[in-house]
Design an enzyme around this catalytic site. Structure first.
Site, PDB file in Angstrom:
ATOM      1  N   THR A 174       0.636  -1.294  -0.154  1.00 42.78           N
ATOM      2  CA  THR A 174      -0.098  -0.295   0.108  1.00 42.78           C
ATOM      3  C   THR A 174       0.826   1.286  -0.058  1.00 42.78           C
ATOM      4  OG1 THR A 174      -0.097  -0.044   2.318  1.00 42.78           O
ATOM      5  CG2 THR A 174      -1.824  -1.000   1.169  1.00 42.78           C
ATOM      6  N   CYS A 225       2.606   2.772   9.411  1.00 46.62           N
ATOM      7  CA  CYS A 225       1.604   2.826  10.849  1.00 46.62           C
ATOM      8  C   CYS A 225       2.295   2.766  11.923  1.00 46.62           C
ATOM      9  CB  CYS A 225       0.754   1.557  10.602  1.00 46.62           C
ATOM     10  SG  CYS A 225      -0.387   1.536   9.176  1.00 46.62           S
ATOM     11  N   CYS A 229      -1.839   0.371  14.998  1.00 46.03           N
ATOM     12  CA  CYS A 229      -2.973   0.609  14.058  1.00 46.03           C
ATOM     13  C   CYS A 229      -3.757  -0.883  13.536  1.00 46.03           C
ATOM     14  CB  CYS A 229      -2.191   0.919  12.695  1.00 46.03           C
ATOM     15  SG  CYS A 229      -3.506   1.144  11.215  1.00 46.03           S
ATOM     16  N   ARG A 258       4.282   6.774   3.036  1.00 48.72           N
ATOM     17  CA  ARG A 258       3.184   7.808   3.412  1.00 48.72           C
ATOM     18  C   ARG A 258       2.535   7.276   4.673  1.00 48.72           C
ATOM     19  NH1 ARG A 258      -0.814   7.760   0.599  1.00 48.72           N
ATOM     20  NH2 ARG A 258      -0.501   5.990  -0.678  1.00 48.72           N
ATOM     21  N   CYS A 301      -0.033   6.668   7.588  1.00 55.25           N
ATOM     22  CA  CYS A 301      -1.439   6.279   7.489  1.00 55.25           C
ATOM     23  C   CYS A 301      -2.371   7.076   8.050  1.00 55.25           C
ATOM     24  CB  CYS A 301      -1.324   4.913   8.384  1.00 55.25           C
ATOM     25  SG  CYS A 301      -3.188   4.119   8.716  1.00 55.25           S
ATOM     26  N   CYS A 357      -3.962   5.640  11.840  1.00 56.11           N
ATOM     27  CA  CYS A 357      -3.333   5.804  13.051  1.00 56.11           C
ATOM     28  C   CYS A 357      -2.662   6.835  13.220  1.00 56.11           C
ATOM     29  CB  CYS A 357      -2.691   4.602  13.008  1.00 56.11           C
ATOM     30  SG  CYS A 357      -1.355   4.253  12.136  1.00 56.11           S
TER      31      CYS A 357
HETATM   32 ZN   LIG Z   1      -2.059   2.810  10.179  1.00 56.93          ZN
END
Ligand SMILES: [Zn+2]
Length: 354
Positions: free
Chosen positions: A34, A38, A42, A66, A68, A71
Site C-alpha cells: 500500500t 503505521c 494500527c 506515506r 497512514c 493511525c
Molecule cells: Zn495505520
C-alpha cells in the site's frame, strides 16, 4: 531491515499483531503493497511478508512511505503531556472547542487528541471546555460587580458563542441567568420617592446599585409597580440613604445641570435574561440627543431579525433614563411606546435634543 531498531523483528511483529499501543513510537510498520506506514497499534493488518519496520517516521518516509490516515503515526512525536497542555492553553484562550478545530490547531487528528487528552487529563477536551465555561460563568454571575450587562458579559467572558448555548449549558446545571434571582429573591431593596421635572419619581436600589427608576403621578401606583416587579424581594421605603444620591443625579440631569455621563456612572443591579441584558447594554451606547430604531438595536446586538424581541426588552426596562430606552423610536420616526407614558418620552427626547 532498518538501522536503529532495538527490538527484534519477532517482537515487533508480535506487538503489531496485538495492536499493542505500548509499542507506539518505538517502531513503525510500513506496508509495501500500500505504500503506507503505521504505528504498531494500527488496526490495519497486512500479511507479514509485506511489512517492513522502521525506527522513526522520517526513515519510513525517506523510503517512500506515506503516513497512514487511520493511525496518524506522526502524532506520536508529540508527547502526550505537552499535547494536553497545549490543548488546555488553547481552550482557555479561545474558550470553546470543537474537536476538529482543536485537532487542526494542535496539528493532530481529532481522534488522537481526544484519546491523549483524556488519558492525561481524565476527561475529554469538550468536557474540559464545558466545565471551564460553567466555572467562569458561575464566577462571573456571582461576582461583586453589578452591571446591567452582567449576565451577558459573564456569558461572553465565559466563552459561549451565543446566549442560547449558554442557556443550554446552564439548564444542564439547573440555573439560568434570569432565574438566578427570580422575582428579586434575596434582594434587599430600599426605595424613595421624589419630585422631578417628569412628575413623581421612584428610585429603588440594593446595596449593589439601582434596580428601579420609575416615573408617574401617584406614589401608591409606583410602589405597587415596584412590588410587582420584585415580588420575592425584601422591600422597604427609606427616608434617606444611597437612593437619594442617585435621585439627585437623575434630577440634576433632567434639569440639564449634569451631563448624561453622570448617570452612566451610577451602579446598577438589574437582572434580566441574557437577551434583555444585551439590549439594555446597547441602549446605553446611544448618546443623548440621538435616537435609534428597534431594528438598529437588533442589528447592534447581532440579531437583526429580533426587532420585536428588542421592543419587548425595551419595554421591560425597569431603570428609566439610566438605561435610556426612551431613545428607541419607531422606524418611521414615530415616538413609539414608553413604559411611563409617551408624553414623558417625548419630553425627554426634546430636552436631550437641546
Ligand atoms: Zn495505520
Amino acid at each position: 531491515m532498518q538501522t536503529n531498531l532495538t527490538l527484534s523483528e519477532d517482537e515487533m511483529w508480535q506487538a503489531f499483531t496485538n495492536k499493542d499501543a505500548a509499542y507506539d513510537g518505538r517502531f513503525f510498520v510500513a506496508v509495501r503493497t500500500t505504500g503506507i506506514y503505521c504505528r504498531p497499534s494500527c488496526p490495519a493488518k497486512p500479511a507479514r511478508k509485506n511489512v517492513a519496520f522502521f525506527a522513526d517516521c522520517d526513515s519510513a518516509e525517506a523510503a517512500g512511505y506515506r503516513a497512514c490516515k487511520r493511525c496518524h503515526p506522526r502524532e506520536l512525536l508529540l508527547p502526550a503531556e505537552a499535547l494536553a497542555q497545549d490543548t488546555v492553553r488553547w481552550i482557555e484562550q479561545h474558550g470553546h472547542a470543537r474537536l476538529s478545530e482543536l485537532g487542526s490547531a494542535m496539528n493532530v487528528s481529532p481522534f488522537h487528541l481526544q484519546r491523549t487528552f483524556k488519558r492525561v487529563m481524565g476527561l475529554s477536551p469538550l468536557e474540559y471546555a464545558k466545565s471551564l465555561r460553567v466555572q467562569r460563568l458561575k464566577t462571573a454571575l456571582r461576582g461583586p460587580d453589578a452591571q446591567p450587562t452582567r449576565s451577558t458579559d459573564a456569558i461572553y467572558e465565559a466563552g459561549f458563542n451565543t446566549a442560547s448555548r449558554a442557556y443550554e449549558q446552564l439548564d444542564a446545571i439547573g440555573m439560568t441567568p434570569s432565574a438566578y434571582q427570580k422575582g428579586g429573591r434575596g434582594m434587599a431593596i430600599a426605595y424613595g420617592l421624589v419630585d422631578c421635572s417628569l412628575g413623581r419619581m421612584l428610585i429603588a436600589g440594593t446595596p449593589r446599585g439601582l434596580c428601579a427608576v420609575y416615573f408617574g403621578n401617584d406614589d401608591a401606583e409606583l410602589e405597587r409597580e415596584l412590588r410587582d416587579e420584585y415580588p420575592a424581594a425584601h422591600i422597604e421605603r427609606h427616608s434617606e440613604g444611597t437612593w437619594m444620591t442617585w435621585a439627585q443625579a437623575i434630577a440634576q440631569y433632567l434639569l440639564g445641570a449634569q451631563p448624561y455621563h453622570s448617570l452612566q456612572k451610577l451602579p446598577l443591579d438589574v437582572q434580566g435574561t441574557a437577551f434583555q441584558a444585551r439590549v439594555w447594554q446597547a441602549l446605553r451606547q446611544i448618546p443623548p440627543g440621538q435616537t435609534r430604531s428597534y431594528a438598529d438595536i437588533a442589528q447592534a446586538i447581532g440579531q437583526p431579525s429580533a426587532t420585536r424581541a428588542v421592543a419587548n426588552a425595551c419595554g421591560a426596562n425597569r431603570v428609566g433614563l439610566v438605561i435610556p430606552c426612551h431613545r428607541v423610536v419607531r422606524e418611521n420616526g414615530d415616538t413609539g411606546g414608553y413604559r411611563w407614558g409617551i408624553a414623558r418620552k417625548e419630553a425627554l427626547l426634546v430636552a436631550e435634543h437641546r
